[in-house]
Write a protein that holds these residues in place. Structure first.
Motif, PDB file in Angstrom:
ATOM      1  N   PHE A 217      -1.006  18.762  -5.975  1.00  0.00           N
ATOM      2  CA  PHE A 217      -2.088  18.844  -4.995  1.00  0.00           C
ATOM      3  C   PHE A 217      -1.676  19.594  -3.732  1.00  0.00           C
ATOM      4  CE2 PHE A 217      -3.449  14.565  -6.960  1.00  0.00           C
ATOM      5  CZ  PHE A 217      -4.098  15.226  -7.980  1.00  0.00           C
ATOM      6  N   GLY A 218      -0.358  19.795  -3.541  1.00  0.00           N
ATOM      7  CA  GLY A 218       0.108  20.572  -2.411  1.00  0.00           C
ATOM      8  C   GLY A 218      -0.093  19.926  -1.061  1.00  0.00           C
ATOM      9  N   GLY A 219      -0.128  18.604  -1.019  1.00  0.00           N
ATOM     10  CA  GLY A 219      -0.306  17.906   0.249  1.00  0.00           C
ATOM     11  C   GLY A 219       0.954  17.196   0.681  1.00  0.00           C
ATOM     12  N   ARG A 220       0.778  16.069   1.328  1.00  0.00           N
ATOM     13  CA  ARG A 220       1.916  15.298   1.794  1.00  0.00           C
ATOM     14  C   ARG A 220       2.460  14.416   0.675  1.00  0.00           C
ATOM     15  NH1 ARG A 220      -0.053  13.522   7.914  1.00  0.00           N
ATOM     16  NH2 ARG A 220       0.076  15.629   8.806  1.00  0.00           N
ATOM     17  N   GLY A 221       3.574  13.745   0.988  1.00  0.00           N
ATOM     18  CA  GLY A 221       4.232  12.901   0.005  1.00  0.00           C
ATOM     19  C   GLY A 221       5.464  13.585  -0.545  1.00  0.00           C
ATOM     20  N   ARG A 222       6.340  12.807  -1.158  1.00  0.00           N
ATOM     21  CA  ARG A 222       7.579  13.367  -1.721  1.00  0.00           C
ATOM     22  C   ARG A 222       7.285  14.504  -2.685  1.00  0.00           C
ATOM     23  NH1 ARG A 222      12.644   9.638  -3.375  1.00  0.00           N
ATOM     24  NH2 ARG A 222      13.059   8.642  -1.383  1.00  0.00           N
ATOM     25  N   TYR A 223       6.236  14.356  -3.465  1.00  0.00           N
ATOM     26  CA  TYR A 223       5.930  15.340  -4.501  1.00  0.00           C
ATOM     27  C   TYR A 223       4.637  16.084  -4.210  1.00  0.00           C
ATOM     28  CZ  TYR A 223       9.527  12.476  -6.536  1.00  0.00           C
ATOM     29  OH  TYR A 223      10.705  11.789  -6.723  1.00  0.00           O
ATOM     30  N   GLY A 224       4.126  15.936  -2.987  1.00  0.00           N
ATOM     31  CA  GLY A 224       2.941  16.673  -2.569  1.00  0.00           C
ATOM     32  C   GLY A 224       1.633  16.092  -3.032  1.00  0.00           C
ATOM     33  N   ASN A 225       1.665  14.890  -3.629  1.00  0.00           N
ATOM     34  CA  ASN A 225       0.450  14.292  -4.187  1.00  0.00           C
ATOM     35  C   ASN A 225       0.076  12.996  -3.471  1.00  0.00           C
ATOM     36  OD1 ASN A 225       0.497  16.385  -5.980  1.00  0.00           O
ATOM     37  ND2 ASN A 225       1.084  15.177  -7.752  1.00  0.00           N
TER      38      ASN A 225
ATOM     39  N   TRP B 275       0.829  -1.208   0.000  1.00  0.00           N
ATOM     40  CA  TRP B 275       0.000   0.000   0.000  1.00  0.00           C
ATOM     41  C   TRP B 275       0.861   1.255   0.000  1.00  0.00           C
ATOM     42  CZ3 TRP B 275      -4.756   0.496  -1.384  1.00  0.00           C
ATOM     43  CH2 TRP B 275      -5.495   1.623  -1.032  1.00  0.00           C
ATOM     44  N   ASP B 276       1.909   1.276   0.819  1.00  0.00           N
ATOM     45  CA  ASP B 276       2.758   2.465   0.896  1.00  0.00           C
ATOM     46  C   ASP B 276       3.483   2.722  -0.414  1.00  0.00           C
ATOM     47  OD1 ASP B 276       2.030   3.052   3.482  1.00  0.00           O
ATOM     48  OD2 ASP B 276       3.752   2.030   4.402  1.00  0.00           O
ATOM     49  N   ARG B 277       4.028   1.677  -1.036  1.00  0.00           N
ATOM     50  CA  ARG B 277       4.747   1.878  -2.296  1.00  0.00           C
ATOM     51  C   ARG B 277       3.794   2.283  -3.407  1.00  0.00           C
ATOM     52  NH1 ARG B 277       8.059   3.797  -3.420  1.00  0.00           N
ATOM     53  NH2 ARG B 277       9.006   2.675  -5.152  1.00  0.00           N
ATOM     54  N   LEU B 278       2.567   1.763  -3.384  1.00  0.00           N
ATOM     55  CA  LEU B 278       1.590   2.166  -4.387  1.00  0.00           C
ATOM     56  C   LEU B 278       1.289   3.658  -4.241  1.00  0.00           C
ATOM     57  CD1 LEU B 278      -0.432   1.422  -6.629  1.00  0.00           C
ATOM     58  CD2 LEU B 278      -2.075   0.855  -4.831  1.00  0.00           C
ATOM     59  N   ARG B 279       1.105   4.112  -3.012  1.00  0.00           N
ATOM     60  CA  ARG B 279       0.837   5.523  -2.785  1.00  0.00           C
ATOM     61  C   ARG B 279       2.017   6.395  -3.216  1.00  0.00           C
ATOM     62  NH1 ARG B 279      -1.213   5.347   2.269  1.00  0.00           N
ATOM     63  NH2 ARG B 279       0.880   5.311   3.151  1.00  0.00           N
ATOM     64  N   GLU B 280       3.242   5.942  -2.925  1.00  0.00           N
ATOM     65  CA  GLU B 280       4.421   6.692  -3.330  1.00  0.00           C
ATOM     66  C   GLU B 280       4.543   6.757  -4.857  1.00  0.00           C
ATOM     67  OE1 GLU B 280       7.825   4.978  -1.505  1.00  0.00           O
ATOM     68  OE2 GLU B 280       7.178   5.425   0.542  1.00  0.00           O
ATOM     69  N   SER B 281       4.249   5.643  -5.516  1.00  0.00           N
ATOM     70  CA  SER B 281       4.341   5.614  -6.982  1.00  0.00           C
ATOM     71  C   SER B 281       3.316   6.542  -7.611  1.00  0.00           C
ATOM     72  CB  SER B 281       4.134   4.189  -7.494  1.00  0.00           C
ATOM     73  OG  SER B 281       5.151   3.326  -7.039  1.00  0.00           O
ATOM     74  N   LEU B 282       2.116   6.550  -7.079  1.00  0.00           N
ATOM     75  CA  LEU B 282       1.082   7.418  -7.630  1.00  0.00           C
ATOM     76  C   LEU B 282       1.388   8.886  -7.338  1.00  0.00           C
ATOM     77  CD1 LEU B 282      -1.424   6.950  -9.298  1.00  0.00           C
ATOM     78  CD2 LEU B 282      -2.784   6.954  -7.207  1.00  0.00           C
ATOM     79  N   ASP B 283       2.005   9.145  -6.206  1.00  0.00           N
ATOM     80  CA  ASP B 283       2.474  10.487  -5.874  1.00  0.00           C
ATOM     81  C   ASP B 283       3.434  10.982  -6.956  1.00  0.00           C
ATOM     82  OD1 ASP B 283       3.410  12.801  -4.594  1.00  0.00           O
ATOM     83  OD2 ASP B 283       4.725  11.694  -3.251  1.00  0.00           O
ATOM     84  N   LEU B 284       4.387  10.127  -7.339  1.00  0.00           N
ATOM     85  CA  LEU B 284       5.362  10.490  -8.366  1.00  0.00           C
ATOM     86  C   LEU B 284       4.711  10.656  -9.730  1.00  0.00           C
ATOM     87  CD1 LEU B 284       8.155  10.778  -9.676  1.00  0.00           C
ATOM     88  CD2 LEU B 284       8.332   8.289  -9.653  1.00  0.00           C
ATOM     89  N   LEU B 285       3.917   9.685 -10.154  1.00  0.00           N
ATOM     90  CA  LEU B 285       3.376   9.707 -11.514  1.00  0.00           C
ATOM     91  C   LEU B 285       2.420  10.876 -11.725  1.00  0.00           C
ATOM     92  CD1 LEU B 285       2.799   5.939 -12.387  1.00  0.00           C
ATOM     93  CD2 LEU B 285       4.784   7.387 -12.815  1.00  0.00           C
ATOM     94  N   THR B 286       1.604  11.190 -10.738  1.00  0.00           N
ATOM     95  CA  THR B 286       0.696  12.336 -10.910  1.00  0.00           C
ATOM     96  C   THR B 286       1.486  13.633 -11.014  1.00  0.00           C
ATOM     97  OG1 THR B 286       0.369  12.336  -8.500  1.00  0.00           O
ATOM     98  CG2 THR B 286      -1.355  11.332  -9.843  1.00  0.00           C
ATOM     99  N   SER B 287       2.612  13.721 -10.313  1.00  0.00           N
ATOM    100  CA  SER B 287       3.437  14.924 -10.460  1.00  0.00           C
ATOM    101  C   SER B 287       4.070  14.982 -11.849  1.00  0.00           C
ATOM    102  CB  SER B 287       4.520  14.960  -9.378  1.00  0.00           C
ATOM    103  OG  SER B 287       5.523  13.986  -9.606  1.00  0.00           O
TER     104      SER B 287
END
Length: 510
Positions: free
Chosen positions: A452-460, A434-446
């Protein structure tokens, strides 16, 4: 006149500036030509790159790549064909260290980092700037490295200056090496986050997140927390890196497949629109997930597989049957809620009383999704099957294909793109946690332009929530249950059944 200390009047290094100026003025006025000493200040012509003659038969190189000044060292050991061109090596390094290819880069000789003496190794950007040298796409690695301990420089992002040393550790002869896959065989530590001030900024941010170093300013600790660094595990995942290298190897073929279908006419698909809106580099990166999903081949489904994948939705449609009278507030009556949860939640995962739909949100989401799919509707206080719902409730294979054709369900632009990227990740088998999926989607959406300006490496970090409608359908298909059973690491998205449906959704339009 006193002679200054250490002054040697006989030295050839002493310049008569009056004489120098006179000869230079004569040269610039066109009335004469200065000798070599007058032009000593002018840059000498750059020497050609000292290129080696590559072997007739390519060999296998083993490289060690270190990120300069990292402590403990961040490094990768790679095996790859010696005839790899440097533009491909750039992509390999981006993948191996987890960079996003969002900044400029440069290869350089070990002895001439800034190309002051020799011509440079150029990117297309350098060519546009008028620099002198040879394009990296025209240079093979074995034209620059040949024997053990030969090395090159690679710099990424001229602001943060991520400097890498690329050292040839060994030359391994191998037959048919041109077909050998690029592999990462060893390494240490995960790659840094970009735009953090280089390696020193990264190490400091990790220390702040761990609480071993005070922050430089009050907000820095919160920034580290929002980037997820409080739970950061600084360990290399070789399997993940090699999956990325496999995606890289297949990306051009998958992108060609997508372009052929795009140019065949008709209404552009959601996938076409997503790819058309991003840079060529981002297109190739995304196409790698299509390659891993093997989208070129058809997606078969048999009756038993379809029955399990559609069990949740068919159970709901069967309970709606000839219609359900809703409460005055528009919800399922308590008796229906209890009956449905008895049938859909056999493992008793839901901890609530399961007697009010508003407080039993998994069931509420199921009803809303069925309506969004066009399978049920409200009419004069009753919940009824639509004509399509009545046709599909006892037809698992047909319902499965119908779901594939309707995904993604999200209607907003950001939700649709997040859900498409989620489909690509699931279809490629990248939902292992679950965590890696969230991190990957954070990256790809950026990468596709969302901020989105939220949490995560890229804010997404919230991108996974934005794709929740599609995520739930995939989860129901993956587990055959309304709620993920214990042991499900990604809410069912890691299963073959979820991957199969996601893959069909990506190719249904073809």
């Amino acid at each position: 006149m006193t002679t200054p200390p250490n002054h040697d009047e006989s030295s050839e290094n002493v310049t008569d500036f009056a004489d120098f100026k006179a000869r230079f003025d004569a040269f610039t006025a066109g009335s004469g030509s200065p000798d070599d000493s007058a032009l000593a200040f002018v840059d000498a012509p750059l020497k050609p790159l000292p290129l080696l003659t590559p072997p007739d038969t390519p060999v296998l190189f083993r490289l060690r790549v270190d990120l300069a000044d990292s402590h403990p060292p961040i490094w990768r050991r790679l095996t790859l064909p010696s005839n790899l061109t440097l533009d491909v090596l750039h992509d390999v390094l981006q993948t191996a260290f987890g960079w996003t290819n969002s900044h400029l880069h440069r290869f350089a000789l070990a002895t001439d980092r800034h190309s002051h003496e020799t011509q440079g190794i150029l990117t297309p950007y350098d060519v546009e700037e008028g620099d002198e040298g040879v394009l990296e796409s025209e240079l093979r690695l074995d034209q620059l490295l040949a024997k053990k301990n030969d090395w090159l420089r690679y710099t990424y992002d001229f602001g943060d200056d991520w400097d890498h040393t690329i050292k040839l550790e060994d030359v391994l002869p191998q037959q048919a090496v041109t077909d050998a896959a690029v592999r990462c065989v060893d390494g240490r530590r995960r790659g840094p986050v970009e735009d953090v001030g280089g390696i020193y900024g990264w190490e400091h941010l990790l220390a702040v997140a761990a609480g071993t170093t005070p922050p430089d300013y009050p907000e820095q600790r919160e920034i580290a927390f929002e980037m997820g660094l409080h739970r950061f595990v600084d360990e290399i995942d070789l399997a993940e890196i090699n999956r990325g290298l496999e995606r890289l190897a297949g990306s051009d073929a998958a992108l060609g497949w997508l372009r052929r279908h795009t140019s065949s006419g008709g209404t552009p698909s959601k996938l076409d629109i997503l790819f058309a809106g991003v840079s060529p580099d981002a297109q190739r990166h995304l196409a790698g997930y299509l390659a891993s999903a093997d989208v070129v081949e058809p997606t078969p489904i048999d009756e038993a597989e379809a029955a399990t994948a559609t069990a949740v939705i068919r159970t709901f449609l069967g309970n709606v049957g000839g219609g359900i009278r809703l409460t005055s507030a528009g919800y399922l009556p308590p008796a229906r809620v209890r009956a449905l949860m008895e049938e859909l939640d056999t493992e008793k995962i839901w901890r609530g009383e399961a007697n009010r739909e508003l407080q039993t949100y998994p069931l509420l989401f199921l009803r809303e999704t069925a309506a969004q799919l066009g399978l049920v509707r409200k009419f004069r206080g009753d919940l009824l099957l639509t004509m399509r719902g009545a046709q599909l409730r006892d037809a698992p294979v047909e319902l499965w294909h119908y779901l594939a054709a309707r995904l993604p369900l999200e209607r907003s632009d950001d939700g649709r793109d997040s859900a498409l990227l989620l489909l690509m990740l699931v279809a490629a088998g990248e939902a292992r946690s679950w965590d890696r999926l969230r991190e990957s989607l954070d990256l790809l959406t950026s990468m596709v332009g969302w901020t989105f300006g939220g949490r995560g490496r890229y804010g997404n970090d919230s991108a996974l929530s934005d794709a929740s409608d599609t995520r739930r359908v995939l989860g129901w298909a993956g587990t055959g249950s309304l709620l993920p059973p214990s042991g499900s690491v990604s809410h069912g998205l890691e299963t073959d059944a979820a991957r199969q449906l996601a893959r069909a959704a990506l190719t249904r339009w073809t």
